[in-house]
Design a protein around this motif. Structure first.
Motif, PDB file in Angstrom:
ATOM      1  N   LEU A   8      -7.615   2.776  -3.574  1.00 18.63           N
ATOM      2  CA  LEU A   8      -8.330   2.276  -2.407  1.00 18.63           C
ATOM      3  C   LEU A   8      -9.517   3.148  -2.027  1.00 18.63           C
ATOM      4  CD1 LEU A   8      -5.307   1.047  -0.281  1.00 18.63           C
ATOM      5  CD2 LEU A   8      -6.891  -0.306  -1.662  1.00 18.63           C
TER       6      LEU A   8
ATOM      7  N   TYR B  57       6.075   4.973  -0.241  1.00 20.85           N
ATOM      8  CA  TYR B  57       6.027   3.742   0.532  1.00 20.85           C
ATOM      9  C   TYR B  57       6.974   3.878   1.710  1.00 20.85           C
ATOM     10  CZ  TYR B  57       6.680  -1.250   1.568  1.00 20.85           C
ATOM     11  OH  TYR B  57       6.756  -2.476   2.182  1.00 20.85           O
TER      12      TYR B  57
ATOM     13  N   ASP C 278      -4.898   6.761  -1.697  1.00 18.61           N
ATOM     14  CA  ASP C 278      -4.129   5.588  -1.283  1.00 18.61           C
ATOM     15  C   ASP C 278      -4.277   4.535  -2.372  1.00 18.61           C
ATOM     16  OD1 ASP C 278      -3.232   6.391   1.385  1.00 18.61           O
ATOM     17  OD2 ASP C 278      -5.354   6.360   1.893  1.00 18.61           O
TER      18      ASP C 278
ATOM     19  N   ARG D  60      -3.102   0.443  -3.688  1.00 14.23           N
ATOM     20  CA  ARG D  60      -2.484  -0.871  -3.448  1.00 14.23           C
ATOM     21  C   ARG D  60      -1.903  -1.347  -4.768  1.00 14.23           C
ATOM     22  NH1 ARG D  60      -6.029  -4.038  -0.237  1.00 14.23           N
ATOM     23  NH2 ARG D  60      -4.802  -3.087   1.419  1.00 14.23           N
TER      24      ARG D  60
ATOM     25  N   ASP E  19       0.854  -1.186   0.000  1.00 13.88           N
ATOM     26  CA  ASP E  19       0.000   0.000   0.000  1.00 13.88           C
ATOM     27  C   ASP E  19       0.885   1.229   0.000  1.00 13.88           C
ATOM     28  OD1 ASP E  19      -2.178  -1.668   0.074  1.00 13.88           O
ATOM     29  OD2 ASP E  19      -2.645  -1.303   2.173  1.00 13.88           O
TER      30      ASP E  19
END
Length: 87
Positions: free
Chosen positions: A44, A73, A32, A34, A19
């Motif tokens: 997301l 990240y 956000d 993934r 994520d």
């Protein structure tokens, strides 16, 4: 179009799925994301799937901008984690 194989190998080293936060060029959060085991990306917030992270970047931010410097990240952009296309 599928994800760049060279970038995908580097992403796999980070243990997909991961994520990340997608930011604009000024560092402001957009959403956000993934990055899935198959290299696809999921927003997301909207649950929309993209065939690769750059397709998400193209739709939400810049059609021709860089992708991996926009994905954060663990406090660093993915370029800093070594995710770059071959020169």
């Amino acid at each position: 179009m599928p994800i760049n194989p060279h970038c995908f190998r580097h992403l796999q080293k980070l243990k997909l799925p991961i994520d990340v936060v997608f930011v604009d060029r000024h560092g402001n959060k957009i959403t956000d994301v993934r990055i899935n085991k198959d290299g696809t990306a999921t927003d997301l917030k909207t649950k929309k799937n993209y065939d690769q992270p750059s397709a998400l970047r193209s739709e939400l931010s810049e059609p021709n901008g860089p992708t991996y410097p926009r994905l954060i990240y663990r406090g660093k952009d993915l370029r800093s984690w070594g995710v770059v296309a071959k020169p």
